[in-house]
Design a protein around this motif. Structure first.
Motif, short mmCIF file in Angstrom:
data_model
loop_
_atom_site.label_atom_id
_atom_site.label_comp_id
_atom_site.label_asym_id
_atom_site.label_seq_id
_atom_site.Cartn_x
_atom_site.Cartn_y
_atom_site.Cartn_z
N PHE A 181 9.02 27.19 -7.59
CA PHE A 181 8.82 25.88 -8.21
C PHE A 181 8.94 24.78 -7.16
N VAL A 182 8.02 23.83 -7.23
CA VAL A 182 7.92 22.77 -6.24
C VAL A 182 8.89 21.64 -6.57
N GLU A 183 9.54 21.13 -5.55
CA GLU A 183 10.38 19.94 -5.72
C GLU A 183 9.48 18.72 -5.55
N GLY A 184 9.45 17.87 -6.56
CA GLY A 184 8.58 16.69 -6.48
C GLY A 184 7.12 17.13 -6.51
N GLY A 185 6.33 16.60 -5.59
CA GLY A 185 4.92 16.98 -5.50
C GLY A 185 4.04 16.24 -6.50
N LYS A 186 2.74 16.38 -6.30
CA LYS A 186 1.79 15.73 -7.19
C LYS A 186 1.56 16.59 -8.43
N PRO A 187 1.26 15.96 -9.56
CA PRO A 187 0.99 16.75 -10.79
C PRO A 187 -0.31 17.53 -10.67
N THR A 188 -0.37 18.65 -11.37
CA THR A 188 -1.61 19.41 -11.42
C THR A 188 -2.66 18.63 -12.21
N LYS A 189 -3.88 19.12 -12.17
CA LYS A 189 -4.96 18.49 -12.93
C LYS A 189 -4.61 18.44 -14.42
N ALA A 190 -4.07 19.56 -14.94
CA ALA A 190 -3.72 19.62 -16.36
C ALA A 190 -2.57 18.68 -16.70
N MET A 191 -1.56 18.63 -15.83
CA MET A 191 -0.42 17.75 -16.08
C MET A 191 -0.83 16.29 -16.01
N HIS A 192 -1.72 15.96 -15.09
CA HIS A 192 -2.19 14.58 -14.98
C HIS A 192 -2.88 14.14 -16.27
N ALA A 193 -3.73 15.03 -16.82
CA ALA A 193 -4.42 14.71 -18.07
C ALA A 193 -3.45 14.67 -19.24
N LEU A 194 -2.49 15.59 -19.24
CA LEU A 194 -1.50 15.63 -20.32
C LEU A 194 -0.68 14.35 -20.36
N ARG A 195 -0.26 13.88 -19.21
CA ARG A 195 0.54 12.66 -19.15
C ARG A 195 -0.22 11.47 -19.73
N ARG A 196 -1.48 11.37 -19.38
CA ARG A 196 -2.28 10.26 -19.88
C ARG A 196 -2.52 10.39 -21.39
N MET A 197 -2.66 11.65 -21.85
CA MET A 197 -2.84 11.88 -23.27
C MET A 197 -1.59 11.47 -24.04
N VAL A 198 -0.42 11.82 -23.53
CA VAL A 198 0.84 11.45 -24.17
C VAL A 198 0.96 9.93 -24.23
N LYS A 199 0.68 9.27 -23.13
CA LYS A 199 0.76 7.81 -23.11
C LYS A 199 -0.21 7.18 -24.09
N ASP A 200 -1.38 7.80 -24.26
CA ASP A 200 -2.36 7.30 -25.21
C ASP A 200 -1.85 7.44 -26.64
N PHE A 201 -1.16 8.55 -26.93
CA PHE A 201 -0.58 8.75 -28.26
C PHE A 201 0.47 7.69 -28.56
N LEU A 202 1.22 7.29 -27.54
CA LEU A 202 2.29 6.31 -27.75
C LEU A 202 1.74 4.94 -28.14
N LYS A 203 0.46 4.72 -27.93
CA LYS A 203 -0.16 3.45 -28.29
C LYS A 203 -0.56 3.41 -29.76
N LYS A 204 -0.57 4.58 -30.40
CA LYS A 204 -1.03 4.64 -31.79
C LYS A 204 0.04 4.02 -32.71
N PRO A 205 -0.37 3.19 -33.65
CA PRO A 205 0.59 2.43 -34.47
C PRO A 205 1.46 3.30 -35.38
N TYR A 206 1.03 4.54 -35.65
CA TYR A 206 1.79 5.40 -36.56
C TYR A 206 2.75 6.35 -35.83
N VAL A 207 2.92 6.18 -34.52
CA VAL A 207 3.85 7.01 -33.75
C VAL A 207 5.16 6.26 -33.54
N ASN A 208 6.26 6.90 -33.89
CA ASN A 208 7.59 6.34 -33.66
C ASN A 208 8.00 6.62 -32.21
N LYS A 209 8.00 5.61 -31.39
CA LYS A 209 8.29 5.79 -29.97
C LYS A 209 9.73 6.20 -29.69
#
Length: 260
Positions: free
Chosen positions: A121-149
């Motif tokens: 397991f890598v200490e730090g490092g850049k996110p993988t392609k999948a993790m990069h997309a997942l992070r942005r997807m999560v952040k996008d969900f947090l913008k939805k008005p029906y999500v309890n942050k």
């Protein structure tokens, strides 16, 4: 012979019903720039977009990777379809799917001449392609008005357990609690998610991902962390997710946490 055919028919009918149940998970995708990720989503019964709901992201293992937007429902998805679960825990459940050409976590995997995989397991490092997309997807969900942050959660198994640790350290202010099943991480990363309540599971006879990874994380968190639970199933192999998802206290514990 009649009993044999009856058994076959019942099995076939059960498979059809199961497939129909899983269709309650709507298909979705997140595509923005170079980031793209498919997911399945289960909304609460009698969903009201004017209300706010908890959201749980569930990360699958390596065997469920792909682009069919179906295989990621193999483990765990049935739990959230149970009537009592839907009634007692009205939450939005999201199962993203990792592409075959990527990995949730930043880990170097080698295989020895006996076919056994070793994880570094890598200490730090850049996110993988999948993790990069997942992070942005999560952040996008947090913008939805029906999500309890205040009630955002993540959990995963095997590769998804590894991805859970990585997502926690990369978005440590997002999650109220998390669970990781038969995963692992570089223990130097632990301080980045030490304040997030975490329930760790592993099988004592796991011959795919060494239970020592989970033990090390749990022991370290007991010293520096805010709240950690560790459950070792002595006789379970890599499929310890079956026992973990059957834990009656898992969801009450998870959804019982809110961000302070």
């Amino acid at each position: 012979m009649k009993n044999f055919f009856l058994a076959i028919c019942l099995l076939f009918a059960a498979q059809i019903l199961n497939a129909q149940d899983l269709k309650k998970y709507d298909k979705g995708n997140f595509i923005k720039g170079k980031d793209s990720i498919y997911y399945r989503i289960l909304f609460p019964e009698n969903f009201n977009p004017k209300q706010k709901y908890p959201v749980l992201f569930v990360l699958h293992g390596r065997g469920e990777s792909g682009s069919d937007n179906e295989k990621q429902l193999t483990h765990g998805a049935k739990l959230f379809l149970k009537d009592d679960i839907r009634r007692n825990f009205p939450a939005i459940i999201v199962f993203p799917q990792c592409p075959l050409d990527s990995y949730w976590a930043n880990v170097n995997i080698t295989t020895n001449d006996k076919g056994k995989r070793n994880f570094a397991f890598v200490e730090g490092g850049k996110p993988t392609k999948a993790m990069h997309a997942l992070r942005r997807m999560v952040k996008d969900f947090l913008k939805k008005p029906y999500v309890n942050k205040e009630q955002v959660y993540v959990g995963g198994l095997s590769m998804g357990g590894m991805g859970t640790y990585e997502l926690l350290r990369r978005q440590r202010r997002t999650f109220a609690a998390a669970f990781a099943i038969c995963g692992g991480d570089n223990t130097n990363n632990i301080t980045k998610y030490k304040n997030i309540p975490l329930w760790i599971f592993h099988g004592g006879k796991d011959d795919i991902v060494d239970p020592a990874f989970s033990m090390a994380i749990a022991e370290r968190l007991k010293v520096v962390g805010k709240e950690v639970k560790f459950t070792l199933y002595p006789n379970a192999n890599h499929n310890s997710w079956n026992s973990a998802f059957a834990e009656p206290e898992l969801l009450p514990w998870l959804f019982g946490h809110q961000k302070n």
